[in-house]
Design a protein around this motif. Structure first.
Motif, PDB file in Angstrom:
ATOM      1  N   ASN A 298      -1.067 -18.253  -4.534  1.00 51.16           N
ATOM      2  CA  ASN A 298      -0.300 -18.719  -3.364  1.00 51.16           C
ATOM      3  C   ASN A 298      -0.126 -17.592  -2.347  1.00 51.16           C
ATOM      4  N   ALA A 299       0.423 -16.441  -2.860  1.00 47.78           N
ATOM      5  CA  ALA A 299       0.733 -15.309  -1.960  1.00 47.78           C
ATOM      6  C   ALA A 299      -0.420 -14.596  -1.232  1.00 47.78           C
ATOM      7  N   TYR A 300      -1.525 -14.423  -2.019  1.00 48.81           N
ATOM      8  CA  TYR A 300      -2.252 -13.476  -1.568  1.00 48.81           C
ATOM      9  C   TYR A 300      -3.588 -13.853  -1.783  1.00 48.81           C
ATOM     10  N   SER A 301      -4.504 -14.130  -0.700  1.00 48.50           N
ATOM     11  CA  SER A 301      -5.844 -14.623  -1.127  1.00 48.50           C
ATOM     12  C   SER A 301      -6.803 -13.351  -1.349  1.00 48.50           C
ATOM     13  N   THR A 302      -7.870 -13.700  -2.018  1.00 51.21           N
ATOM     14  CA  THR A 302      -8.613 -12.380  -2.609  1.00 51.21           C
ATOM     15  C   THR A 302      -8.999 -11.495  -1.584  1.00 51.21           C
ATOM     16  N   SER A 303      -9.381 -11.924  -0.525  1.00 53.50           N
ATOM     17  CA  SER A 303      -9.859 -11.134   0.841  1.00 53.50           C
ATOM     18  C   SER A 303      -8.834 -10.276   1.277  1.00 53.50           C
ATOM     19  N   GLU A 304      -7.563 -10.932   1.074  1.00 47.27           N
ATOM     20  CA  GLU A 304      -6.209 -10.001   1.761  1.00 47.27           C
ATOM     21  C   GLU A 304      -6.051  -9.004   0.515  1.00 47.27           C
ATOM     22  N   LEU A 305      -6.023  -9.278  -0.615  1.00 41.20           N
ATOM     23  CA  LEU A 305      -5.659  -8.380  -1.910  1.00 41.20           C
ATOM     24  C   LEU A 305      -6.858  -7.158  -1.814  1.00 41.20           C
ATOM     25  N   LEU A 306      -8.043  -7.555  -1.497  1.00 37.98           N
ATOM     26  CA  LEU A 306      -9.087  -6.675  -1.729  1.00 37.98           C
ATOM     27  C   LEU A 306      -8.735  -5.581  -0.531  1.00 37.98           C
TER      28      LEU A 306
ATOM     29  N   ILE B   7       0.959  -1.147  -0.095  1.00 35.32           N
ATOM     30  CA  ILE B   7      -0.037  -0.085  -0.025  1.00 35.32           C
ATOM     31  C   ILE B   7       0.940   1.144  -0.036  1.00 35.32           C
ATOM     32  N   GLU B   8       1.871   1.280   0.698  1.00 37.36           N
ATOM     33  CA  GLU B   8       2.854   2.446   0.896  1.00 37.36           C
ATOM     34  C   GLU B   8       3.512   2.564  -0.311  1.00 37.36           C
TER      35      GLU B   8
ATOM     36  N   GLN C  26      -8.622  -1.676  -1.249  1.00 32.95           N
ATOM     37  CA  GLN C  26      -9.589  -0.832  -0.617  1.00 32.95           C
ATOM     38  C   GLN C  26      -8.874   0.395   0.002  1.00 32.95           C
ATOM     39  N   ASN C  27      -7.510   0.159   0.500  1.00 29.18           N
ATOM     40  CA  ASN C  27      -6.912   0.847   1.302  1.00 29.18           C
ATOM     41  C   ASN C  27      -5.833   1.611   0.220  1.00 29.18           C
ATOM     42  N   ALA C  28      -5.584   1.343  -0.849  1.00 35.93           N
ATOM     43  CA  ALA C  28      -4.692   1.872  -1.710  1.00 35.93           C
ATOM     44  C   ALA C  28      -5.579   2.345  -2.706  1.00 35.93           C
ATOM     45  N   GLY C  29      -6.737   2.414  -2.792  1.00 39.56           N
ATOM     46  CA  GLY C  29      -7.721   3.082  -4.036  1.00 39.56           C
ATOM     47  C   GLY C  29      -7.421   2.672  -5.240  1.00 39.56           C
ATOM     48  N   ILE C  30      -7.276   1.504  -5.688  1.00 42.90           N
ATOM     49  CA  ILE C  30      -6.891   1.071  -7.079  1.00 42.90           C
ATOM     50  C   ILE C  30      -8.157  -0.294  -6.913  1.00 42.90           C
TER      51      ILE C  30
END
Length: 314
Positions: free
Chosen positions: A203-211, A182-183, A215-219
């Motif tokens: 592997n690295a990121y689930s959908t909920s994690e990347l969601l 995000i940063e 949301q926080n990055a605004g993309i």
């Protein structure tokens, strides 16, 4: 038609469409759309004059082949085209030969972009696996941003809008580093961040994690149903969590009519990570997707098969 007008007109057409637009990924299974490249090792064996000659030939050929890809899409009524990330190989190398050649071809790139706009073809990009914005190594992050900057420059030269309409899609990268991701995204140049999307992986990121990152990055989040079922070890594309994540991803798009999703099927088993030749199974909720990139081995044949499947159900 300008890029902004294309966005508006295409968004309006989506309200009138009854089925999603299906996207062609880079090349065709036939020889109609193919691109040339060169390895860095071979390139560095040449002297300056030979380097320029080699890249000039490849760049001119690939630009013509990109134009041929638009012709192919027009012929087959395909409105979404993912460009190859290696359209202009080594254009960011230190000797700047490729960079200068690309600049000299700016008028030709603009014509291609104008043609895509007139044809109503949405052009997107998926940078290669070396783009890892969440890496623990500053040099990797710096190189990743440089790669994205090169892609953004090419998209600018094509006259593509700085919005998720002309998206550049990447994966989350190094796991467990959502805050760092995000940063980094927050500090990206506008011509990158305005186009950037993230895609869930196996592997690295689930959908909920990347969601949460999106949301926080605004993309926007590009939802891949097959990655999701592999990561979560699900037995059906119509599992409740698939539908839930599809609609949650839609909320990350400023314009829901731009939402893009990916579909692939396992080659030898439902959760096989290798892609099958055709698409024979997909989430029911994908009928509500405005745009679907078809990630199947037989490319245009898979698109035709999907269309026949849907038409047979109407």
């Amino acid at each position: 038609m300008t890029a902004i007008q294309l966005e508006s007109a295409s968004a309006q057409s989506k309200h009138e469409a009854t089925l999603p637009e299906l996207g062609l990924v880079c090349i065709t299974v036939s020889q109609e759309v193919r691109f040339r490249t060169i390895t860095r090792t071979r390139y560095l064996q040449f002297d300056q004059k030979e380097r320029k000659k080699a890249l000039k030939s490849i760049y001119e050929d690939n630009l013509q082949r990109l134009n041929s890809a638009l012709t192919f899409c027009e012929k087959h009524s395909i409105k979404l085209y993912r460009m190859t990330s290696n359209l202009f190989p080594l254009c960011d190398i230190e000797d700047r030969i490729g960079e200068n050649l690309l600049e000299s071809m700016s008028a030709d790139l603009a014509k291609i972009g104008e043609r895509a706009a007139k044809l109503g073809i949405r052009m997107v990009l998926h940078p290669d696996q070396f783009v890892v914005l969440s890496s623990e190594k500053p040099q990797v992050v710096e190189n990743s941003i440089n790669i994205l900057q090169t892609h953004a420059r090419i998209m600018d030269m094509l006259g593509l809008p700085r919005s998720s309409w002309a998206l550049m899609n990447i994966h989350g990268g190094k796991s467990g580093r959502g805050k760092e991701l995000i940063e980094v995204i927050s500090q990206l140049p506008e011509n990158i961040k305005s186009r950037l999307t993230l895609e869930n992986d196996e592997n690295a990121y689930s959908t909920s994690e990347l969601l949460e990152v999106c949301q926080n990055a605004g993309i926007p989040l590009v939802f891949d149903a097959h990655h999701h079922i592999c990561h979560e070890k699900l037995d059906s594309y119509d599992d409740e969590s698939v539908t839930e994540m599809f609609y949650a991803a839609r909320e990350t798009w400023d314009n829901p009519d731009y939402q893009l999703v990916h579909i692939s099927n396992g080659k030898d088993a439902f959760k096989d990570r290798k892609h099958s030749d055709l698409i024979t199974d997909m989430p029911s909720c994908y009928r509500e997707a405005p745009w679907i990139e078809v990630e199947a081995k037989t490319k245009e044949e898979a698109i035709a098969h999907l269309r026949d499947w849907w038409e047979g159900e109407t």
